[in-house]
Scaffold this motif. Structure first.
Motif, PDB file in Angstrom:
ATOM      1  N   THR A 299       5.083   0.900  -4.403  1.00  0.00           N
ATOM      2  CA  THR A 299       4.848  -0.484  -4.817  1.00  0.00           C
ATOM      3  C   THR A 299       3.539  -0.684  -5.554  1.00  0.00           C
ATOM      4  O   THR A 299       3.203  -1.811  -5.890  1.00  0.00           O
ATOM      5  CB  THR A 299       4.846  -1.431  -3.605  1.00  0.00           C
ATOM      6  OG1 THR A 299       3.887  -0.942  -2.678  1.00  0.00           O
ATOM      7  CG2 THR A 299       6.204  -1.516  -2.962  1.00  0.00           C
ATOM      8  N   SER A 300       2.755   0.381  -5.801  1.00  0.00           N
ATOM      9  CA  SER A 300       1.503   0.121  -6.506  1.00  0.00           C
ATOM     10  C   SER A 300       1.446   0.883  -7.823  1.00  0.00           C
ATOM     11  O   SER A 300       2.218   1.806  -8.072  1.00  0.00           O
ATOM     12  CB  SER A 300       0.299   0.456  -5.619  1.00  0.00           C
ATOM     13  OG  SER A 300       0.486   1.684  -5.008  1.00  0.00           O
ATOM     14  N   PRO A 302      -0.294   3.205 -10.960  1.00  0.00           N
ATOM     15  CA  PRO A 302      -1.012   4.478 -10.975  1.00  0.00           C
ATOM     16  C   PRO A 302      -2.504   4.266 -10.833  1.00  0.00           C
ATOM     17  O   PRO A 302      -3.015   3.203 -11.180  1.00  0.00           O
ATOM     18  CB  PRO A 302      -0.702   5.061 -12.352  1.00  0.00           C
ATOM     19  CG  PRO A 302       0.430   4.297 -12.869  1.00  0.00           C
ATOM     20  CD  PRO A 302       0.473   2.991 -12.184  1.00  0.00           C
ATOM     21  N   SER A 303      -3.193   5.262 -10.308  1.00  0.00           N
ATOM     22  CA  SER A 303      -4.621   5.132 -10.102  1.00  0.00           C
ATOM     23  C   SER A 303      -5.265   6.501 -10.258  1.00  0.00           C
ATOM     24  O   SER A 303      -4.614   7.531 -10.136  1.00  0.00           O
ATOM     25  CB  SER A 303      -4.889   4.566  -8.708  1.00  0.00           C
ATOM     26  OG  SER A 303      -6.250   4.695  -8.390  1.00  0.00           O
ATOM     27  N   GLN A 304      -6.568   6.480 -10.531  1.00  0.00           N
ATOM     28  CA  GLN A 304      -7.301   7.744 -10.595  1.00  0.00           C
ATOM     29  C   GLN A 304      -7.587   8.265  -9.205  1.00  0.00           C
ATOM     30  O   GLN A 304      -7.937   9.417  -9.036  1.00  0.00           O
ATOM     31  CB  GLN A 304      -8.627   7.545 -11.333  1.00  0.00           C
ATOM     32  CG  GLN A 304      -8.487   7.221 -12.793  1.00  0.00           C
ATOM     33  CD  GLN A 304      -7.908   8.369 -13.590  1.00  0.00           C
ATOM     34  OE1 GLN A 304      -6.807   8.273 -14.105  1.00  0.00           O
ATOM     35  NE2 GLN A 304      -8.621   9.474 -13.659  1.00  0.00           N
ATOM     36  N   THR A 305      -7.480   7.365  -8.217  1.00  0.00           N
ATOM     37  CA  THR A 305      -7.707   7.771  -6.842  1.00  0.00           C
ATOM     38  C   THR A 305      -6.358   8.132  -6.234  1.00  0.00           C
ATOM     39  O   THR A 305      -5.460   7.298  -6.212  1.00  0.00           O
ATOM     40  CB  THR A 305      -8.323   6.605  -6.045  1.00  0.00           C
ATOM     41  OG1 THR A 305      -9.174   5.878  -6.917  1.00  0.00           O
ATOM     42  CG2 THR A 305      -9.081   7.093  -4.862  1.00  0.00           C
ATOM     43  N   GLN A 308      -4.652   5.807  -3.740  1.00  0.00           N
ATOM     44  CA  GLN A 308      -4.143   4.507  -4.185  1.00  0.00           C
ATOM     45  C   GLN A 308      -3.079   4.630  -5.257  1.00  0.00           C
ATOM     46  O   GLN A 308      -2.538   3.638  -5.709  1.00  0.00           O
ATOM     47  CB  GLN A 308      -5.307   3.669  -4.737  1.00  0.00           C
ATOM     48  CG  GLN A 308      -6.230   3.160  -3.647  1.00  0.00           C
ATOM     49  CD  GLN A 308      -7.560   2.716  -4.212  1.00  0.00           C
ATOM     50  OE1 GLN A 308      -7.696   2.513  -5.415  1.00  0.00           O
ATOM     51  NE2 GLN A 308      -8.540   2.573  -3.334  1.00  0.00           N
ATOM     52  N   TYR A 312       5.036   2.523  -9.088  1.00  0.00           N
ATOM     53  CA  TYR A 312       5.846   1.318  -9.267  1.00  0.00           C
ATOM     54  C   TYR A 312       6.263   1.049 -10.714  1.00  0.00           C
ATOM     55  O   TYR A 312       7.465   0.916 -10.989  1.00  0.00           O
ATOM     56  CB  TYR A 312       5.104   0.130  -8.652  1.00  0.00           C
ATOM     57  CG  TYR A 312       5.823  -1.173  -8.784  1.00  0.00           C
ATOM     58  CD1 TYR A 312       6.977  -1.415  -8.055  1.00  0.00           C
ATOM     59  CD2 TYR A 312       5.353  -2.163  -9.632  1.00  0.00           C
ATOM     60  CE1 TYR A 312       7.640  -2.621  -8.178  1.00  0.00           C
ATOM     61  CE2 TYR A 312       6.013  -3.360  -9.761  1.00  0.00           C
ATOM     62  CZ  TYR A 312       7.153  -3.586  -9.028  1.00  0.00           C
ATOM     63  OH  TYR A 312       7.812  -4.767  -9.156  1.00  0.00           O
ATOM     64  N   PHE A 476       0.335   0.189 -16.236  1.00  0.00           N
ATOM     65  CA  PHE A 476      -0.054  -0.362 -14.939  1.00  0.00           C
ATOM     66  C   PHE A 476       0.835  -1.499 -14.495  1.00  0.00           C
ATOM     67  O   PHE A 476       0.675  -2.028 -13.407  1.00  0.00           O
ATOM     68  CB  PHE A 476      -1.517  -0.801 -14.988  1.00  0.00           C
ATOM     69  CG  PHE A 476      -2.433   0.340 -15.293  1.00  0.00           C
ATOM     70  CD1 PHE A 476      -2.845   1.190 -14.286  1.00  0.00           C
ATOM     71  CD2 PHE A 476      -2.828   0.604 -16.587  1.00  0.00           C
ATOM     72  CE1 PHE A 476      -3.659   2.260 -14.567  1.00  0.00           C
ATOM     73  CE2 PHE A 476      -3.643   1.680 -16.878  1.00  0.00           C
ATOM     74  CZ  PHE A 476      -4.061   2.512 -15.863  1.00  0.00           C
ATOM     75  N   SER A 501      -7.402  17.408  -9.411  1.00  0.00           N
ATOM     76  CA  SER A 501      -7.682  17.433  -7.975  1.00  0.00           C
ATOM     77  C   SER A 501      -6.471  17.883  -7.155  1.00  0.00           C
ATOM     78  O   SER A 501      -5.327  17.661  -7.533  1.00  0.00           O
ATOM     79  CB  SER A 501      -8.147  16.052  -7.511  1.00  0.00           C
ATOM     80  OG  SER A 501      -7.043  15.242  -7.253  1.00  0.00           O
ATOM     81  N   GLN A 505      -2.268  17.355  -7.246  1.00  0.00           N
ATOM     82  CA  GLN A 505      -1.385  18.508  -7.416  1.00  0.00           C
ATOM     83  C   GLN A 505      -0.366  18.603  -6.287  1.00  0.00           C
ATOM     84  O   GLN A 505       0.800  18.873  -6.512  1.00  0.00           O
ATOM     85  CB  GLN A 505      -2.204  19.805  -7.433  1.00  0.00           C
ATOM     86  CG  GLN A 505      -3.155  19.915  -8.593  1.00  0.00           C
ATOM     87  CD  GLN A 505      -2.416  20.210  -9.864  1.00  0.00           C
ATOM     88  OE1 GLN A 505      -1.283  20.648  -9.825  1.00  0.00           O
ATOM     89  NE2 GLN A 505      -3.045  19.959 -10.993  1.00  0.00           N
TER      90      GLN A 505
ATOM     91  N   GLU B  73      -7.498   1.043 -15.449  1.00  0.00           N
ATOM     92  CA  GLU B  73      -7.127   0.696 -14.076  1.00  0.00           C
ATOM     93  C   GLU B  73      -8.090  -0.360 -13.522  1.00  0.00           C
ATOM     94  O   GLU B  73      -7.665  -1.363 -12.945  1.00  0.00           O
ATOM     95  CB  GLU B  73      -7.165   1.960 -13.225  1.00  0.00           C
ATOM     96  CG  GLU B  73      -6.759   1.737 -11.786  1.00  0.00           C
ATOM     97  CD  GLU B  73      -7.077   2.949 -10.928  1.00  0.00           C
ATOM     98  OE1 GLU B  73      -7.221   4.051 -11.495  1.00  0.00           O
ATOM     99  OE2 GLU B  73      -7.192   2.777  -9.713  1.00  0.00           O
ATOM    100  N   ARG B  76      -7.791  -3.787 -15.251  1.00  0.00           N
ATOM    101  CA  ARG B  76      -6.610  -4.535 -14.825  1.00  0.00           C
ATOM    102  C   ARG B  76      -6.785  -5.170 -13.448  1.00  0.00           C
ATOM    103  O   ARG B  76      -6.152  -6.169 -13.130  1.00  0.00           O
ATOM    104  CB  ARG B  76      -5.397  -3.633 -14.821  1.00  0.00           C
ATOM    105  CG  ARG B  76      -4.490  -3.878 -15.999  1.00  0.00           C
ATOM    106  CD  ARG B  76      -3.213  -3.132 -15.793  1.00  0.00           C
ATOM    107  NE  ARG B  76      -2.565  -3.555 -14.560  1.00  0.00           N
ATOM    108  CZ  ARG B  76      -1.765  -4.602 -14.473  1.00  0.00           C
ATOM    109  NH1 ARG B  76      -1.515  -5.331 -15.520  1.00  0.00           N
ATOM    110  NH2 ARG B  76      -1.198  -4.922 -13.329  1.00  0.00           N
ATOM    111  N   GLN B 243     -14.368  19.294 -10.799  1.00  0.00           N
ATOM    112  CA  GLN B 243     -13.657  18.969  -9.562  1.00  0.00           C
ATOM    113  C   GLN B 243     -13.253  20.205  -8.762  1.00  0.00           C
ATOM    114  O   GLN B 243     -12.997  20.116  -7.568  1.00  0.00           O
ATOM    115  CB  GLN B 243     -12.419  18.131  -9.883  1.00  0.00           C
ATOM    116  CG  GLN B 243     -12.828  16.797 -10.486  1.00  0.00           C
ATOM    117  CD  GLN B 243     -11.691  15.829 -10.540  1.00  0.00           C
ATOM    118  OE1 GLN B 243     -10.582  16.137 -10.154  1.00  0.00           O
ATOM    119  NE2 GLN B 243     -11.973  14.637 -11.016  1.00  0.00           N
TER     120      GLN B 243
END
Lengths: 539, 339
Positions: A299-300, A302-305, A308, A312, A476, A501, A505, B73, B76, B243
């Motif tokens: 439900t969320s 994409p993120s770099q973290t 998170q 969706y 997004f 990271s 992966q 990100e 937004r 990283q």
């Protein structure tokens, strides 16, 4: 084999002896061939699931709890079901209804609530669904030849009228609000269908009561639903007809039959076990798995973290696209296949042209998908101005990609209807159109659906043509409409796979693969349900 | 819609817009090509309010892609009505296929725009505005068991990677102190900006590169290749190495003034030469008149100094405050010019 050793000896001398060795070796070679793909895929999927559900972090005690609460009860029931096949069948029926209900409920929520939106859906429901339903009901009561043509008229004029009157019609929907729209457009028809099903196929309860319950229950349950945060009223109204009603009818019928009652225990034990597994380890303080594939993930954005990150927008984009592809390919593919098999001339110069077209369609099925990407870029994005990377461009491009496969499989399905049936139909004085409608199509539909769904499975995993037509790598928000930019699941998963990271992966990518598989399996299971429905039909 | 729970509220507000835009789309508005014409129309009406809306299409370099997505990100999170799509096309592919034809609003590049691309854009009345958003350092990496080539001169790199390097070249051919084993090379594919940059700085001529290597766009493939053999060598952007510093060993580069190991500090101070480079993003100047794109670019430049985003999340070298202020002034001047 001969019984006497003496005679065997003479046979050998006469025929030079037949060694069985070759046969045995061949048998095991074929066995290995059939295992090879399955085993390698199973190993891969095992890894993927291990990562996606974060099973590594689960303590041994958690696995012990799982064995006690879920595995043992289910295994025990399965053993019992071997001796009591009726109970096994009952359990299977319940489990299939529940799974199918949940999956198609999700599909319905995504298509109506997220992609179309209540306003848009209601406008087309008024323009097409209502007239079609009315014509169908009228046609069942009164024998009239004009209803068939009227249906065709609605199918052609409905989209035009709906689009032209979109403003006022969707304002009616807006006035009713999401739940109101779904109550009228989904729950009310469900009540009719439920009444019909109960009256036709089940003896016992009166269909009118079932229909009444279908209409009243969702309203009565609303206060309880409001207390559940993730469940809005709209979502509840969409799950009600796919999950609650069929499950209640199936469960009710099984409970009413004494011999089948015990079969309910299996699914019940499984549900209880899963519930316990969710609660008990927490109480005991045992570390459970830490899944990447969870509610937050689907439900969320994409993120770099990694923690998170979600899929969706890509899920909605892919489903939106594949729904359009399914509509386009079914109409165009089945149409083309019917023409080529039933109408197209097969002799003379025109027959040669037909043959040429047939061969070329088969060849088109082997054209690499990148080529279709270039075609889509040139035709849909540039010439027809559908826009770069929009849902419309992607859907049309992928439709072209899988059309040859759909046409070929539909042709095979149509051809497999025995000629004797056609001739019998003609012999009874039926026209060609009546023969196609009443004799050929009902028997060809299961095969057509199987072929189409396999092709759709290919389309939803396709990446190369999407890159060619400029589909976004990361987005997004879901596509804003037919001509909004989109992204697709394979695109996003592929991008993540090159993130450095470890968490991406081994966690996020695996969860993406699982999501893709779940969507694919949902599509397949809906198709299998439909196919079984048609195969069972008594024509 | 009184049933909205706070959790679903934002999704629901999306639905109304989705319905409206979908309606416009279905109504036959096929001329809307997904960027400037149709969807940005919404932003004109909302100029006075603080709520920005509209679509931003970003294309270009796969090197800048992670930075652009990280910034998008965050942007937004404050402006949920702005629809951002980021597409990783490679620097050249982005200019050629999307930016210069006017399909995308912003193109990222891991090198300055080429003259040919500039001309191509001008022919289409697209004026690119150059912004430097971070510094990237290329890392040359070797296997952890390789203890001889931890320091290399630019000349040695040129021998290993240059167009004259023969297929059976051994480490001893480059430096006779080194083992007599064949070199296995893993490098960037010819389409990537990393390839252009590496060849230009090390060989002094763009595209001059040995053919005897394993080309890939994926950093991970290079790492896996280098991990696979003690005699392997590879190069890629700094982000991956930052990283995963333990998987492979970074080579310290000697450009005449002693060997320097790549790190955030040496790259931003300019000590790590010649393999550190600026990363660019090019907004289309005409599109900067649209409030949401202008605001996004301002935000991008502000974030280019953010160590948490640029260095920790993406692994590039952040810009200094003065550099960012300069970029911001230039951008604002360009925006004002567009009026």
């Amino acid at each position: 084999m001969a019984t006497g050793t003496e005679r065997q000896g003479t046979d050998r001398a006469a025929f030079g002896g037949v060694s069985r060795l070759r046969g045995v070796v061949f048998r095991y070679v074929t066995f290995a061939a059939s295992l090879f793909g399955i085993l390698s895929l199973a190993v891969l999927l095992g890894y993927v699931f291990w990562d996606a559900f974060g099973l590594e972090t689960a303590a041994p005690a958690w696995y012990a709890t799982m064995v006690v609460t879920v595995v043992l009860p289910v295994a025990g029931f399965l053993l019992y079901a071997r001796r009591n096949p009726l109970a096994g069948r009952t359990a299977l029926e319940l489990a299939a209804t529940a799974t199918g209900g949940v999956l198609s409920g999700f599909a319905l929520v995504v298509v109506l609530e997220v992609i179309a939106g209540p306003g848009l859906w209601f406008a087309y429901f008024l323009a097409m669904g209502v007239p079609l339903g009315a014509l169908y009901l009228y046609g069942r009561r009164v024998e009239a030849s004009w209803t068939g043509l009227a249906v065709l008229g609605v199918l052609v004029a409905g989209p035009v009228v709906g689009t032209a009157l979109l403003g006022p019609l969707s304002r009616i929907g807006g006035f009713l609000g999401g739940p109101g729209v779904y109550y009228l457009s989904v729950i009310a028809p469900t009540a009719l269908v439920a009444r019909h099903v109960v009256d036709e196929y089940l003896d016992g309860p009166n269909g009118n009561y079932v229909a009444l319950a279908t209409l009243v229950a969702p309203i009565l349950a609303a206060p309880a639903i409001d207390t559940v945060a993730v469940l809005s009223r709209s979502v509840w109204l969409l799950f009600f007809p796919t999950l609650v009603v069929p499950f209640s009818i199936v469960a009710g019928r099984n409970l009413a039959t004494p011999g089948r009652r015990v079969g309910v225990a299996g699914p019940l034990a499984f549900a209880l076990g899963v519930g316990l597994l969710a609660v008990v380890p927490d109480l005991l303080g045992v570390a459970g798995p830490s899944p990447w594939f969870d509610w937050q993930y689907v439900t969320s954005a994409p993120s770099q973290t990694a923690e998170q990150a979600g899929l969706y927008p890509a899920i909605i984009g892919s489903i939106f696209m594949i729904v359009l592809v399914a509509l386009l390919t079914l109409v165009l593919g089945v149409g083309a296949a019917l023409y080529l098999e039933e109408y197209a001339p097969s002799s003379g110069p025109a027959g040669a042209v037909t043959q040429f077209i047939r061969i070329n369609i088969s060849n088109l099925a082997g054209v690499p998908s990148v080529v279709y990407g270039i075609l889509g870029l040139a035709v849909f994005a540039n010439t027809l101005q559908f826009g770069f990377g929009t849902v419309a461009t992607a859907a049309f491009t992928l439709s072209l990609l899988i059309l040859p496969i759909v046409i070929i499989s539909a042709r095979e399905a149509i051809r497999s209807v025995p000629d004797s049936l056609r001739e019998a139909s003609y012999g009874m004085g039926a026209t060609r159109w009546q023969t196609i409608k009443n004799v050929i199509m009902p028997r060809a539909i299961p095969g057509i659906l199987t072929g189409t769904i396999l092709a759709l499975g290919r389309a939803i995993g396709e990446t190369a043509p999407l890159i060619m037509i400029g589909v976004a790598t990361t987005k997004f928000s879901p596509p804003s409409g037919l001509f909004g930019k989109m992204t697709a699941m394979p695109m996003q998963v592929f991008t993540w796979s090159s993130y450095p990271s470890e968490a991406f992966q081994h966690g996020v990518v695996a969860a993406g693969v699982v999501t893709l598989l779940v969507v694919l399996l949902t599509m397949n299971s809906v198709a299998i349900l439909l196919r079984n429905e048609f195969e069972r039909g008594d024509y | 819609m009184t049933d909205d729970k706070t959790k679903t509220a934002s999704r629901r507000s999306f639905l109304t817009t989705a319905g409206a835009v979908g309606a416009a789309g279905l109504a036959g508005c096929t001329e809307e090509s997904g960027n400037s014409n149709g969807e940005s129309g919404g932003s004109e009406g909302t100029d006075t309010s603080t709520e920005l809306s509209g679509a931003i299409n970003i294309t270009g370099s796969s090197t800048v892609f992670p930075l652009a997505t990280a910034v998008a990100e965050q942007f937004r999170a404050d402006n949920p009505e702005v629809e951002i799509s980021v597409q990783s096309t490679g620097s050249g592919g982005g200019f050629e296929n999307f930016f210069c034809p006017g399909e995308s609003d912003i193109n990222n590049a891991s090198r300055p725009i080429k003259d040919g691309e500039q001309e191509n854009c001008t022919d289409n009345d697209v004026v690119p505005h150059e912004v430097v958003v971070a510094t990237d350092a290329l890392t040359v990496v070797i296997n952890n068991e390789n203890d001889w080539a931890t320091e290399m001169t630019v000349e040695e790199l040129e021998q290993v990677w240059g167009p004259d390097a023969s297929a059976d070249q051994t480490w001893a051919d480059v430096n006779d102190q080194w083992p007599d084993e064949e070199i296995e090379r893993f490098g960037a594919a010819e389409t990537s900006g990393t390839f252009d940059y590496f060849t230009e700085t090390i060989m002094g001529e763009e595209g001059a590169h040995t053919q005897d290597y394993e080309p890939t766009e994926t950093d991970r493939t290079i790492v896996q290749g280098v991990q696979g053999s003690p005699y392997a060598i590879g190069y890629f952007g700094f982000a991956y190495f930052f990283q995963n510093p333990d998987q492979v060993t970074a080579v310290a580069i000697d450009d005449g003034d002693g060997a320097v190991k790549p790190s955030l500090e040496t790259a931003s101070s300019g000590e790590y030469t010649p393999l550190s480079r600026p990363l660019f993003t090019y907004p289309n100047e005409a599109r900067l008149s649209e409030e949401h794109i202008a605001e996004f670019m301002r935000y991008f430049i502000e974030q280019s100094t953010n160590e948490k985003v640029v260095a920790e999340q993406v692994g590039y070298v952040p810009r200094s405050d003065e550099q960012a202020q300069q970029e911001l002034d230039d951008l604002n001047a360009a925006i004002e010019e567009m009026g």
